[in-house]
Design an enzyme around this catalytic site. Sequence first.
Site, PDB file in Angstrom:
ATOM      1  N   HIS A  94       1.125  -1.515  -0.039  1.00 49.18           N
ATOM      2  CA  HIS A  94      -0.155   0.021   0.087  1.00 49.18           C
ATOM      3  C   HIS A  94       0.653   0.913   0.061  1.00 49.18           C
ATOM      4  CE1 HIS A  94      -3.627  -2.497   0.233  1.00 49.18           C
ATOM      5  NE2 HIS A  94      -3.212  -3.014   1.691  1.00 49.18           N
TER       6      HIS A  94
ATOM      7  N   HIS B 167      -9.569   1.924   0.513  1.00 49.63           N
ATOM      8  CA  HIS B 167     -10.370   0.328   0.784  1.00 49.63           C
ATOM      9  C   HIS B 167     -11.368   0.359   1.777  1.00 49.63           C
ATOM     10  CE1 HIS B 167      -8.212  -2.802   3.131  1.00 49.63           C
ATOM     11  NE2 HIS B 167      -6.569  -2.848   1.791  1.00 49.63           N
TER      12      HIS B 167
ATOM     13  N   ASP C  76      -8.799 -12.567  -0.380  1.00 48.55           N
ATOM     14  CA  ASP C  76      -7.809 -11.227  -0.912  1.00 48.55           C
ATOM     15  C   ASP C  76      -7.261 -12.216  -2.088  1.00 48.55           C
ATOM     16  OD1 ASP C  76      -5.881  -9.608   0.416  1.00 48.55           O
ATOM     17  OD2 ASP C  76      -4.953 -10.161   1.981  1.00 48.55           O
TER      18      ASP C  76
ATOM     19  N   GLU D 209     -11.562  -3.100  -3.565  1.00 47.38           N
ATOM     20  CA  GLU D 209     -11.386  -2.156  -3.684  1.00 47.38           C
ATOM     21  C   GLU D 209     -10.449  -1.913  -6.038  1.00 47.38           C
ATOM     22  OE1 GLU D 209      -7.010  -2.757  -1.332  1.00 47.38           O
ATOM     23  OE2 GLU D 209      -8.829  -4.508  -0.691  1.00 47.38           O
TER      24      GLU D 209
HETATM   25  C1  GAL Z   1      -5.569  -5.833   2.049  1.00 43.39           C
HETATM   26  C2  GAL Z   1      -4.201  -6.900   1.330  1.00 43.39           C
HETATM   27  C3  GAL Z   1      -4.476  -7.495   2.822  1.00 43.39           C
HETATM   28  C4  GAL Z   1      -4.251  -6.466   3.814  1.00 43.39           C
HETATM   29  C5  GAL Z   1      -5.461  -5.485   3.783  1.00 43.39           C
HETATM   30  C6  GAL Z   1      -4.940  -4.440   5.221  1.00 43.39           C
HETATM   31  O1  GAL Z   1      -5.773  -5.076   0.181  1.00 43.39           O
HETATM   32  O2  GAL Z   1      -4.045  -6.987   0.051  1.00 43.39           O
HETATM   33  O3  GAL Z   1      -3.642  -8.400   2.307  1.00 43.39           O
HETATM   34  O4  GAL Z   1      -2.736  -5.892   4.047  1.00 43.39           O
HETATM   35  O5  GAL Z   1      -5.651  -4.615   2.362  1.00 43.39           O
HETATM   36  O6  GAL Z   1      -5.561  -4.940   5.789  1.00 43.39           O
END
Ligand code: GAL
Length: 339
Positions: free
Chosen positions: A100, A174, A246, A305
């Site tokens: 991120h 998110h 995920d 997302e």
């Molecule tokens: C998602 C990611 C997850 C986790 C989450 C944040 O986008 O794919 O693995 O990191 O964000 O908690």
Amino acid sequence: MNITEKEFGQGAVLYRLENDNGYKLDVTNLGARIVAFYVPTRNGIKNIVLGFDSAEEYLQKDTYIGATIGRVAGRIKDGNFVIEGKPYHTTQNEKGNTLHGGPNNFETKLWLAETKQNLHEANVTFTYTSLDDEQGFPGNLDVKVTYTLTNDNVWQVEYEAKSDIATLFNPTNHVYFNLTGDVTQNVGEHTLQLASEKFAVVDADTLATGEVRSVAGTPFDFRRGEKVAQVFDTDYEQNTLVGGLDHPFFLEKAEPQAVLVSPAEDIKVELLTDEPSVVIFTAQFDPLPEMHGQKLAYHGGLTLETQVSPGALEHGFGDIILPAHKTFKSQTSFKVTTH
Ligand code: GAL
């Protein structure tokens, strides 16, 4: 339409956009994030997204929930990439990879905010300048994110960005939906319909392996609309590896591209985006945070997302290089219908 403001702690402000139908969208400049979305149903008013009650709580418990993520959503393997023949290295913040956009990125910044409204919609525009070399990314990047609530009960997110040097840019929002309005319930009984024939296979570190797999014959087939629990209830290796969904799903041309319906069938959310994929993460958090005074359920939320699939550069899933002086634009909207 109506917009009100109040303090949210840590110098942040909470903006409430309210439409003529009683829908209320709470957003804050801390991370340019959505905090709450209250919608009226026959079963009362429900907050359909996960969020905390103060800026402090976000900073202590989870900085990604509801936030604008950037410069690059998802994981960059080893924090390494090349643009125009030049190698770059970004801060590694998860198992040797850049997650991120690296630590303390868009999601923890205080963005500038400006509100506007007319008879049909209310909006807040957040702006932030990410400086050259921030977390290792090249270029001074001006980012603008606009949240709009309309009288048609649509929440829209628009991105605009420009850099003075070619850089990477692949933002997302998110948001986690839980359409029961009850954070102690998991999302297993939600019905998800997805215009997606293929998803990106991930490894145990949630890195895309490069394999693109057909959903046909797998528990990831949501083309006809299925309960989300069909994923949790299997020993399918892509489920057990990361504890749920995920995964990036590649989107087909469809309107809408995704539909999420609450267990009581009193709330429907329809997704429309110009992005080519959607990452769905089912909130398999460890530890599970307290939220509004209650413990969030395991699988207590589901993200939609929209973005170019992580692994874009390594596996050719799409172009996330933003050339110098070129304007990036993208938009995603969520239309809510309630009964
Ligand atoms: C998602 C990611 C997850 C986790 C989450 C944040 O986008 O794919 O693995 O990191 O964000 O908690």
